[in-house]
Structure formats: C-alpha cells, structure tokens
Design an enzyme around this catalytic site. Structure first.
Site, PDB file in Angstrom:
ATOM      1  N   ALA A 135      -7.694 -16.292  -3.241  1.00 15.78           N
ATOM      2  CA  ALA A 135      -7.240 -17.674  -3.427  1.00 15.78           C
ATOM      3  C   ALA A 135      -6.616 -18.189  -2.145  1.00 15.78           C
ATOM      4  CB  ALA A 135      -6.224 -17.750  -4.553  1.00 15.78           C
TER       5      ALA A 135
ATOM      6  N   HIS B 283     -14.337 -26.679 -24.300  1.00 10.82           N
ATOM      7  CA  HIS B 283     -14.186 -28.113 -24.056  1.00 10.82           C
ATOM      8  C   HIS B 283     -12.875 -28.646 -24.623  1.00 10.82           C
ATOM      9  CE1 HIS B 283     -15.616 -32.158 -23.247  1.00 10.82           C
ATOM     10  NE2 HIS B 283     -15.224 -32.494 -24.461  1.00 10.82           N
TER      11      HIS B 283
ATOM     12  N   CYS C 105       3.212 -13.342   0.068  1.00 11.65           N
ATOM     13  CA  CYS C 105       2.701 -13.925  -1.178  1.00 11.65           C
ATOM     14  C   CYS C 105       3.790 -14.480  -2.094  1.00 11.65           C
ATOM     15  CB  CYS C 105       1.939 -12.880  -1.988  1.00 11.65           C
ATOM     16  SG  CYS C 105       1.246 -11.507  -1.095  1.00 11.65           S
TER      17      CYS C 105
ATOM     18  N   CYS D 222       4.367  -8.798   1.386  1.00 15.73           N
ATOM     19  CA  CYS D 222       4.042  -9.567   0.189  1.00 15.73           C
ATOM     20  C   CYS D 222       5.309 -10.021  -0.535  1.00 15.73           C
ATOM     21  CB  CYS D 222       3.166  -8.707  -0.735  1.00 15.73           C
ATOM     22  SG  CYS D 222       2.888  -9.480  -2.322  1.00 15.73           S
TER      23      CYS D 222
ATOM     24  N   THR E 155      -2.800  -8.271  -0.529  1.00 17.77           N
ATOM     25  CA  THR E 155      -1.956  -7.325  -1.253  1.00 17.77           C
ATOM     26  C   THR E 155      -2.722  -6.431  -2.231  1.00 17.77           C
ATOM     27  OG1 THR E 155       0.070  -8.552  -0.989  1.00 17.77           O
ATOM     28  CG2 THR E 155      -0.117  -7.254  -2.994  1.00 17.77           C
TER      29      THR E 155
ATOM     30  N   GLY F 129       0.808  -1.216   0.000  1.00 23.31           N
ATOM     31  CA  GLY F 129       0.000   0.000   0.000  1.00 23.31           C
ATOM     32  C   GLY F 129       0.837   1.259   0.000  1.00 23.31           C
TER      33      GLY F 129
END
Ligand code: FAD
Length: 465
Positions: free
Chosen positions: A350, A445, A50, A45, A320, A18
C-alpha cells in the site's frame, strides 16, 4: 563442537521487525538467544516508520472527513487541530508498542542487550558501550536501513533538511513544508501535511512520482497530489538550501531548474541505505553489494556459513511484513527443523496517500515483458460516497490478465480502503486466481470493491482502438 561452546546459540543484531521475530521464535525452542538493539526495541516500523506514519495519515484524514461531512448535513462549527495533543497520543502508543516487543522477547527468554553490536569476527561481536565481547554459534544481521541524504558538498545547506526520522518529532506544524523525493514516503507525507492544512510542495527529479509502480497508478497518484493542493515540481532537485535567521520562512531552497521556494521545514525522502556502515562485516567476511546491502541467498544466508541476514539490510523488498516473514523462515529453518524460505512474489503493498494505493502482483509493463500478450481491464470512477461530499477524487482499478490462460497477474487500485481491499485480493492472487474466477464472484452492493468483479470490457489502447 561441545554444546554451548559459544556464549549464545543465536545472536541477533537489531531489534526491528525481522530481528525480533527471529529471536523470539528461536528462544521459544529453548535455544540461548541474545538480541542487541542500539536505539529502541521495535525498529523502524514501530518507532519511526509504518506505525507513527499511519497515525499521521489518520490525523490528517480526520480534517478532511470533518469538512466533507457537511455534504451529508453535518455542521461541526469551528474546528481546530492541535499538533501537540496528537503527537503526545502518538508517542504514547509507540512507547506502548515498543514495551510489548521488549516484554515478548523477555518472556520468550531472549537476553536483551540495549546497545550497539559490531562484528569482531564471524563468531564474535563487540558491544559498543560496554566493550564486552560475546560469541555466538549463529548470527543474524537484522540492522535495517536509514534515510539517505546527499552530503553538504553535493547540496550546500542540506544539513538544514530533516528526514523521516525527525518528522515525527516536530513540535508544531510547519508553516510551509518542502519535501524532496517521489517515492512512497515522500508522497505519503505530502498528503499528510496538505491534509493538515500546511502549504506543501513536493520536488521530484523525475516526471511522475512512485517509480516502479504501475504507470496508471503513478499518473493517478500524481494527479491526486495536485487535487489535494500539493504543489508538485517535477524535473528538479535541490541545488542548495540557505538559512536566513529571523525570517518567518527561514529556509530558501534553490532548485536545479533555477527557481526557489521558501519554507520553514525541508524534508528529504531521497531513498534509504542499509545500516552496514561500521558494522564490521569485513571483519566477519560477510559480502556486501555496491549499496552496502548484505548479499544473501533465498535462505537469507550470507556467504559466511554461520551468518544470515533478513529485512531491509538485504535490500530485497523493504517492507515490515517481508522482514517478519524472512525472520520467521530463518528461525523455523534453523531452530525447528522446518525448512522453508519466503516467496517474494506477489507481495501486497500500500501507499497511504489520500486516497490510498493498494497493489499486488505485476505492473502492466512487467507483465507484458514477462508474459507477452496480456488483457487489461480498468475502470476509473467517482465513488458514490463522494457524490454528496464535494470530494472530487476518483477510484482507479486495474486488472492485468495473462491472455493464454486468463490468470490474473496483477491488481492495482487507487481509492479509499484500497489497502484493505488489496490485502484480500492478495490471497486470491497467491492461489492463482483467473479472470473467470473474478467474473463468477457475486458483487457486494453497494461497494467500491464490487467493480473488481463486474469489469467485463477489455481496455483497448487508444492508438489501436
Ligand atoms: P528495522 O525495523 O529498521 O530494525 C533494525 C534495527 O536495528 C533498528 O531498531 C536499529 O536501531 C537497529 N540497529 C542497527 N544497527 C545496529 C547495531 N549495529 N547494533 C544494534 N542494533 C542496531 N513498511 C511497511 O510494510 N508498511 C509501511 O507502511 C511502511 N511505512 C514506512 C514509513 C517510513 C517513514 C519508513 C522509514 C519505513 C516504512 N516501512 C513500511 C518500512 C519498514 O519500516 C521496514 O521495512 C521494516 O522496519 C524493516 O525491518 P527490519 O527488521 O529489516 O529493520
């Protein structure tokens, strides 16, 4: 007030996600900006969150991929893993990224102060090492958070445990690791070490890991841990840790359920706390909540007119991209005359378990509480790739739809690439996607993600079905 009556237009405390974004953007307008960082530029991070964590996830996943490739005809012979080789490469990349942060700030004209800063008053900061005092018109608190550990009074011997800060600096793989906690950091590292072949035990106070996530995701992750070979002990906490020098597994962890485990590494992932201890917020008059988080409004403004706070220190959503967006919004609002504030709804998230979790929007429980009638679509299947490789892990997908207008309120997934898939679904959710929009979208597919647009049958709870 005359121009530049203060030393700086903006002083940013903390060179993490930040703070760096806000400092750089503000400086690019020509404003006089300084940033103080007490450890390493890049913050949690980049240095101990992360980034190195994801490298460890990749390192651990390769082992499994090599083993699983046999089902596809590959024979790799004897394989081995060298932690030193991996760790050196990981730290070199972390150094490179930290250097980029540093240079980007310099190039934007930010004055970088490589030391701790603490408040003297609402416009004055003291630099801890040099003792220098600096004034600024506006101040941004972006000091992040740190791992929380109980005191040795609460858990005798807890000083023998490490946190996520130290886990990146192990010189060798543990012989046996015990991880305390059930949040995302605990479950991610449990998978990392299990994947690297380390006997791994997770000790968690609750009954199911990942509190706050959708109930089906929690169950799937819980089962996934066991499937990955992690010994999961629930309903227990560390009681004490004793060190017996000379033993192969020198740490004996006694649990509240009366059992004990022997290990050589114990990691506590028991929560995080805002980094406001000793920051001098009281001297500046900045209000904190009971947890020590800086209290802010939607504009990230504190109760003091010239002081703002962004990121983990505000204990809103500790991620983050959230810290970056809050810092960005602050800089544009205050230095570009483009006022906006970050919308904390529908943040894609996630959990890098193996397989991973991807989630955006409301859990089923939240949706039922806030919106009443909802329809649930869910599927649970063994993905095509796993049919030949012996991997028994399954994919879970769940879509939560508001009954009144078929708006999709949440999408949750456990499976390979869930993070990548959910990032894209996040765009649709932000645009107000409905279930008929999903249904109108043609499947791709063969893929795992196609199941998201082919689910047609509403899930009916067993007790009413
Ligand atoms: P930080 O990045 O923590 O930066 C704050 C900085 O301020 C630090 O560098 C600190 O040294 C410095 N500082 C503190 N006090 C002072 C002071 N008085 N003077 C000068 N400097 C000071 N988020 C994700 O989005 N995805 C993930 O996968 C993810 N994984 C994570 C894994 C782990 C193990 C951890 C611990 C965190 C993870 N996070 C993840 C969370 C993410 O790292 C944080 O949300 C993010 O770094 C917060 O940024 P920040 O700017 O608020 O603070």
């Amino acid at each position: 007030m005359a121009e530049h009556a203060y030393d700086f237009d903006l002083f940013v405390i903390g060179g993490g996600s930040g703070g760096v974004r806000a400092a750089r953007l503000a400086a690019l307008t020509g404003a006089k900006v300084a940033i103080a960082e007490e450890y390493r530029m890049g913050g949690t991070c980049v240095i101990r969150g992360c980034v190195p964590k994801k490298f460890m996830v990749y390192a651990s996943a390769y082992g499994k991929d090599i083993r699983k490739a046999a089902g596809y005809g590959w024979s790799a012979g004897e394989v081995s893993y060298d932690h030193g080789t991996f760790a050196n490469a990981m730290h070199a990349e972390v150094d490179r990224l930290s250097g980029i942060y540093f240079r980007n700030l310099k190039n934007a004209g930010v004055e970088i102060l490589e030391e701790r800063a603490e408040f003297v008053d609402a416009h004055t900061l003291r630099l801890k090492t040099s003792g220098k005092e600096i004034t600024a018109e506006k101040i941004l608190i972006a000091v992040g958070g740190r791992p929380w550990m109980p005191s040795p009074d609460e858990i005798p011997g807890i000083e023998h445990a490490i946190t996520s800060n130290e886990i990146f600096h192990l010189e060798a793989l543990p012989k046996h690791i015990v991880i305390g906690g059930g949040g995302y950091i605990a479950v991610e590292f449990a998978h990392v070490f299990a994947g690297l072949g380390v006997p791994t035990c997770l000790v968690y106070r609750g009954e199911e890991v990942l509190r706050g996530f959708d109930a089906d995701i929690r169950t799937a992750v819980h089962e996934g841990l066991k499937e990955a070979g992690v010994r999961v002990i629930t309903g227990a906490v560390f009681d004490r840790i004793d060190k017996c020098e000379g033993e192969d597994l020198p740490l004996r962890i006694s649990l509240s359920n009366g059992g004990h485990i022997d290990a050589d590494v114990v990691m506590g992932a028991l929560g995080r706390r805002p980094n406001t201890d000793g920051l001098g917020c009281d001297a500046a008059g900045v209000a904190l909540d009971d947890n020590g988080a800086v209290v802010v409004d939607e504009w990230s403004k504190t109760n003091v007119d010239n002081i703002w706070a962004v990121g983990d220190v505000t204990d809103r959503v500790a991620l983050t991209p959230v810290a970056i967006r809050e810092g960005h919004a602050f800089a544009e609002t205050e230095f570009y005359r483009r006022p906006w504030h970050f919308d904390h709804a529908d943040i894609p998230t996630a959990v890098f378990t193996q397989p991973e979790v991807g989630t955006v929007g409301m859990t089923e429980a939240q949706a039922r509480k806030e919106h009443g009638a909802v329809d649930i679509y869910k599927t649970n299947f063994r993905p095509m790739k796993n049919m030949l490789n012996g991997d028994m892990s399954r994919v879970l997908m769940k879509i939560i739809v508001r009954q009144s207008d078929e708006r999709v309120l949440g999408v949750h997934m456990v499976g390979d690439d869930a993070a990548e898939i959910i990032q894209a679904i996040g765009i649709a959710i932000k645009m107000g996607v409905t279930k008929p929009d999903f249904d109108r979208t043609c499947a791709l597919h063969p893929s795992v993600a196609e199941e998201l647009v082919t689910m047609r049958t509403k899930w009916v709870p067993e007790e009413t079905g």
